[in-house]
Design a protein around this motif. Structure first.
Motif, mmCIF file in Angstrom:
data_model
loop_
_atom_site.group_PDB
_atom_site.id
_atom_site.type_symbol
_atom_site.label_atom_id
_atom_site.label_comp_id
_atom_site.label_asym_id
_atom_site.label_seq_id
_atom_site.Cartn_x
_atom_site.Cartn_y
_atom_site.Cartn_z
ATOM 1 N N PRO A 109 59.554 21.310 -10.733
ATOM 2 C CA PRO A 109 60.377 20.407 -9.926
ATOM 3 C C PRO A 109 59.935 20.554 -8.471
ATOM 4 N N ILE A 110 60.245 19.567 -7.654
ATOM 5 C CA ILE A 110 60.052 19.810 -6.224
ATOM 6 C C ILE A 110 61.369 20.403 -5.734
ATOM 7 N N TYR A 111 61.274 21.553 -5.117
ATOM 8 C CA TYR A 111 62.480 22.318 -4.781
ATOM 9 C C TYR A 111 63.075 21.842 -3.461
ATOM 10 N N TYR A 112 64.404 22.004 -3.339
ATOM 11 C CA TYR A 112 65.063 21.674 -2.068
ATOM 12 C C TYR A 112 64.786 22.781 -1.064
ATOM 13 N N PRO A 113 64.251 22.455 0.094
ATOM 14 C CA PRO A 113 64.081 23.511 1.095
ATOM 15 C C PRO A 113 65.342 23.650 1.940
ATOM 16 N N TYR A 136 60.812 31.683 -11.323
ATOM 17 C CA TYR A 136 60.632 31.608 -12.776
ATOM 18 C C TYR A 136 59.869 30.344 -13.170
ATOM 19 N N THR A 137 60.373 29.191 -12.747
ATOM 20 C CA THR A 137 59.732 27.934 -13.171
ATOM 21 C C THR A 137 58.290 27.883 -12.677
ATOM 22 N N THR A 138 58.079 28.352 -11.459
ATOM 23 C CA THR A 138 56.746 28.231 -10.879
ATOM 24 C C THR A 138 55.765 29.174 -11.582
ATOM 25 N N THR A 174 58.094 20.226 -2.445
ATOM 26 C CA THR A 174 59.469 20.315 -1.938
ATOM 27 C C THR A 174 60.082 18.929 -1.729
ATOM 28 N N ASP A 175 61.386 18.891 -1.966
ATOM 29 C CA ASP A 175 62.192 17.666 -1.955
ATOM 30 C C ASP A 175 63.008 17.711 -0.663
ATOM 31 N N GLU A 176 62.521 17.048 0.370
ATOM 32 C CA GLU A 176 62.944 17.427 1.717
ATOM 33 C C GLU A 176 63.972 16.519 2.375
ATOM 34 N N MET A 184 61.300 22.447 -15.892
ATOM 35 C CA MET A 184 62.450 22.573 -14.983
ATOM 36 C C MET A 184 63.547 23.366 -15.683
ATOM 37 N N ALA A 185 64.640 23.628 -14.962
ATOM 38 C CA ALA A 185 65.801 24.235 -15.616
ATOM 39 C C ALA A 185 66.739 23.129 -16.099
ATOM 40 N N LYS A 186 67.706 23.544 -16.893
ATOM 41 C CA LYS A 186 68.512 22.586 -17.648
ATOM 42 C C LYS A 186 69.300 21.587 -16.799
ATOM 43 N N GLU A 187 69.664 21.977 -15.546
ATOM 44 C CA GLU A 187 70.575 21.099 -14.805
ATOM 45 C C GLU A 187 69.923 19.796 -14.348
ATOM 46 N N ILE A 188 68.594 19.736 -14.371
ATOM 47 C CA ILE A 188 67.974 18.474 -13.959
ATOM 48 C C ILE A 188 67.210 17.801 -15.109
ATOM 49 N N TRP A 209 68.879 29.229 -17.194
ATOM 50 C CA TRP A 209 68.977 29.775 -15.833
ATOM 51 C C TRP A 209 68.846 31.294 -15.829
ATOM 52 N N ILE A 210 68.316 31.791 -14.749
ATOM 53 C CA ILE A 210 68.464 33.214 -14.464
ATOM 54 C C ILE A 210 69.841 33.338 -13.830
ATOM 55 N N THR A 211 70.677 34.160 -14.419
ATOM 56 C CA THR A 211 72.050 34.246 -13.906
ATOM 57 C C THR A 211 72.333 35.646 -13.383
HETATM 58 N N1 MSP Z 1 65.033 18.837 -5.723
HETATM 59 C C1 MSP Z 1 65.574 18.908 -7.011
HETATM 60 C C2 MSP Z 1 64.525 18.674 -8.064
HETATM 61 C C3 MSP Z 1 63.803 17.381 -7.959
HETATM 62 S S1 MSP Z 1 62.508 17.287 -9.109
HETATM 63 C C4 MSP Z 1 61.996 15.702 -9.043
HETATM 64 C C5 MSP Z 1 66.187 20.279 -7.241
HETATM 65 N N2 MSP Z 1 65.782 21.268 -6.439
HETATM 66 S S2 MSP Z 1 66.269 22.786 -6.548
HETATM 67 O O1 MSP Z 1 65.742 23.467 -5.387
HETATM 68 O O2 MSP Z 1 67.672 22.867 -6.748
HETATM 69 O O3 MSP Z 1 65.500 23.381 -7.748
HETATM 70 C C6 MSP Z 1 66.030 23.368 -9.021
HETATM 71 C C7 MSP Z 1 65.026 24.003 -9.949
HETATM 72 O O4 MSP Z 1 64.661 25.316 -9.465
HETATM 73 C C8 MSP Z 1 65.560 24.251 -11.331
HETATM 74 O O5 MSP Z 1 65.506 23.109 -12.157
HETATM 75 C C9 MSP Z 1 64.640 25.366 -11.781
HETATM 76 O O6 MSP Z 1 63.378 24.874 -12.073
HETATM 77 C C10 MSP Z 1 64.559 26.219 -10.529
HETATM 78 N N3 MSP Z 1 65.676 27.128 -10.443
HETATM 79 C C11 MSP Z 1 66.527 27.266 -9.381
HETATM 80 N N4 MSP Z 1 67.415 28.251 -9.660
HETATM 81 C C12 MSP Z 1 67.186 28.737 -10.890
HETATM 82 C C13 MSP Z 1 67.754 29.757 -11.665
HETATM 83 N N5 MSP Z 1 68.757 30.476 -11.248
HETATM 84 N N6 MSP Z 1 67.209 30.002 -12.864
HETATM 85 C C14 MSP Z 1 66.142 29.309 -13.333
HETATM 86 N N7 MSP Z 1 65.601 28.328 -12.633
HETATM 87 C C15 MSP Z 1 66.099 28.003 -11.424
HETATM 88 O O7 MSP Z 1 66.970 20.404 -8.157
#
Ligand code: MSP
Length: 646
Positions: free
Chosen positions: A12-16, A26-28, A51-53, A261-265, A293-295
């Motif tokens: 996924p592109i992560y939120y900065p 983990y995902t990366t 990153t999803d900025e 990705m993780a399950k929430e998206i 998720w890693i919890t």
């Molecule tokens: N920006 C959106 C994704 C857009 S993709 C087109 C987003 N960003 S996020 O920063 O919240 O990243 C979510 C992703 O980060 C999860 O789907 C997963 O890949 C990874 N994770 C973030 N926290 C995590 C855990 N605690 N455990 C496992 N993966 C996690 O959603």
């Protein structure tokens, strides 16, 4: 040479909005493992992360820190890149949604979807938090209140563009149920998507907003910005050059082989994304993988606010990058959540890495040095006693390949370590130390050690994508080279030279003293904060000019009334000494409008106009926190409207 087959994998592109944490790792790391394996298998790999900025959250964070959204994300993106470098992440491209080419693609896609009738203009209705200036859906509210500030929300609406998601419901169901395509994994998520989202009726999706500005403007209606998913999901094709001139790899790499990705998206990737692509007439990605998720302790997704973030830099520095990579991939069972625990990491490290693998390598190398000065004689005696180990090694590669490319890393690693354990047992069965005492048993001793070295070579090849820093060190110790450490060389026995020479190296995985390390990590963890004071911390020093730029005046309230449908806002007409103006203030909870009429209040008069609940506000009435509410700052009636406050 034949062209290599392309293979395209994405994180996924992560939120900065904050620094990366172990969850993002983990995902990366998972994607890195697949990308590395595929490269070893001879594919032309494109591994994309980024990153999803955009968005309101980033806009607000930047505001809080007194900086611009771009400067704010630039700093955090640096930290993402630093962490990926530290973890040995071999991404090929890094996409930022603030990159020009991405903006171009998003605008082109939005325009095309609008022209083709997939996007239409309507009204977005939601719950609005006035102080946060945020819209929320019913399901986002916490106990019916704003999830950000906990205050009341009101019903409100704004003009917005919508994407006809509902149209695609039948096609999505077909896609998800197509056994052959096997589009979404694990299977449990397919049921979740169908029962929770498709069957109850897919709603059209709001894809633009007017209530904040940090985003990509809609080209044909500039007060709108593209909202979240069309901006975010399209990264997977913008970064390949779809509808932009910066890159030219779309034909080659699209459709992606794996979105991870993780399950929430998963919902966004398995419902919205395919629909956007269908509307564009483009091919769909081949597979979507949604891991758990890693919890932490409380079972929630790891959250920075809960103060339980494990610093991946610290873990890498203390135990090695590959130990962390191994731990995450070994313990997380695909599809399930994994409670994070350093203790679990240490125990597994000691059992698998220090005892089983580390010992196998160091004992084997040490015996080759002790009994043969490091170089095995060519004359060897192989026997049936070797067969079981060798046949287990023969079967391993396809099992591991299958497991890794379906994100079942723990299964793949478990299979590898079963064979490592088998090799250790082979030492005990063959007792090289006894063979060494008998001059005539030298050929058998040489065969036993050769079998062991070859076993180390064959398992270490398969461990390379997981432990890319350690595997080369092992190869060096056992005398393996590029010639015999390719992915498929793991399938073939006895590729080491018959007179292989070993080399003693450093201990690969020093044992961890679990109690001691846990105590030391505890000491390093940030201390629990003192109970928070309800006072805002003092801000940093600023130039006098910043203060002087604000125009503070006394104003007289001429009219005051409640704003319809808002229990927060009061609408004022005030005399600022030069004329009348309208201003809004979020103090309806603390004052009746009639109590304020005729009062002389403090106000900033030169703020740019802002719209709230459809009314323009020209300035800001000052008030001071008082108990749970706010009090306006009042002046005696004798103070003339327009008087300067300094
Ligand atoms: N920006 C959106 C994704 C857009 S993709 C087109 C987003 N960003 S996020 O920063 O919240 O990243 C979510 C992703 O980060 C999860 O789907 C997963 O890949 C990874 N994770 C973030 N926290 C995590 C855990 N605690 N455990 C496992 N993966 C996690 O959603």
């Amino acid at each position: 040479m034949a062209d290599k087959k392309p293979f395209y994998i994405t994180t996924p592109i992560y939120y900065p909005s904050g620094n990366p944490h172990i969850g993002h790792c983990y995902t990366t790391i998972a994607c890195d493992c697949v990308a590395r394996m595929k490269r070893m298998q001879g594919y032309d790999v494109m591994f994309l992360t980024g990153t999803d900025e955009h968005g309101q959250k980033i806009e607000k964070k930047a505001q809080e820190e007194g900086t611009t959204p771009k400067a704010y994300v630039d700093a955090i993106v640096e930290n993402f890149k630093k962490l990926w470098a530290r973890l040995g992440i071999s991404y090929d491209r890094y996409v930022r949604t603030t990159d020009d080419y991405h903006i171009k693609t998003v605008q082109n896609i939005f325009e095309k979807l609008y022209k083709d009738g997939w996007i239409y203009k309507s009204e977005y209705k939601g719950k609005y938090c006035t102080p946060c200036e945020s819209f929320w859906t019913e399901s986002q509210l916490v106990d019916g209140k704003c999830p950000d500030c906990g205050r009341d929300v009101t019903d409100a609406s704004e003009e917005a563009y919508f994407f006809k998601l509902s149209h695609f419901a039948p096609k999505l169901k077909e896609l998800l149920l197509d056994e052959e395509k096997n589009f979404l994994n694990p299977k449990s998520r397919v049921n979740e998507m169908i029962h929770n989202f498709i069957d109850p009726g897919l709603q059209d999706l709001c894809v633009s907003r007017t209530s904040f500005t940090w985003g990509i403007p809609v080209t044909f209606d500039e007060k709108h910005i593209v909202y979240v998913w069309i901006d975010a999901l399209t990264n997977y094709i913008s970064a390949m050059g779809f509808m932009n001139d910066t890159y030219n790899d779309y034909e080659k790499y699209w459709p992606a082989d794996m979105h991870v990705m993780a399950k929430e998206i998963v919902r966004f990737h398995s419902l919205i994304w395919p629909s956007i692509l269908m509307a564009l007439g483009e091919p769909l990605p081949k597979k979507v993988y949604g891991h758990g998720w890693i919890t932490f302790g409380d079972g929630g997704k790891m959250s920075k606010s809960k103060g339980n973030v494990i610093d991946p830099f610290v873990l890498c520095d203390r135990y090695g990058v590959d130990a962390l990579r191994f731990h995450l991939l070994r313990e997380m069972v695909f599809g399930s959540d994994m409670p994070y625990s350093n203790e679990m990491m240490f125990n597994r490290y000691n059992a698998d890495l220090a005892n089983d693998l580390g010992n196998l390598v160091s004992r084997t190398v040490a015996m080759a040095i002790k009994y043969f000065d490091g170089t095995l004689p060519v004359d060897k005696e192989f026997t049936d006693a070797d067969n079981d180990l060798v046949s287990q090694l023969d079967a391993l590669q396809p099992v591991v390949s299958e497991a890794f490319e379906t994100c079942r890393f723990s299964d793949g690693l478990e299979a590898i370590f079963r064979v490592v354990a088998r090799a250790n047992k082979y030492i005990d069965e063959n007792e090289p130390w006894k063979l060494a005492k008998d001059e005539t048993a030298k050929p058998r001793l040489a065969a036993v050690l050769y079998n062991l070295l070859d076993a180390v070579r064959r398992v270490s090849i398969l461990l390379t994508p997981v432990m890319p820093h350690t595997a080369p060190q092992i190869f060096e110790q056992i005398g393996a080279t590029e010639e015999n450490t390719g992915w498929y060389d793991s399938e073939k026995k006895y590729l080491l030279p018959a007179d292989v020479t070993v080399k003693k190296g450093p201990v690969l995985f020093p044992r961890i003293d679990v109690e001691k390390e846990l105590a030391e990590l505890e000491a390093l963890a940030p201390k629990k904060e003192e109970p928070a004071s309800d006072l805002e911390p003092l801000k940093e020093l600023t130039k006098f000019d910043n203060f002087a730029a604000l125009d503070l005046r006394a104003v007289k309230v001429l009219e005051c009334e409640n704003v319809p449908k808002s229990d927060k806002l009061l609408k004022f007409k005030v005399n600022d000494g030069f004329g009348e103006r309208q201003v809004l203030s979020g103090i309806a909870k603390y004052y009746k409008p009639e109590d304020l009429i005729g009062k002389t209040l403090a106000m900033i008069v030169n703020l740019e106009p802002r719209k709230m609940m459809g009314f323009e506000s020209n300035g800001m009435i000052l008030s001071v926190k008082h108990g749970d509410g706010y009090r306006v700052i009042e002046f005696p009636d004798s103070v003339k409207p327009g008087s300067d406050i300094s």
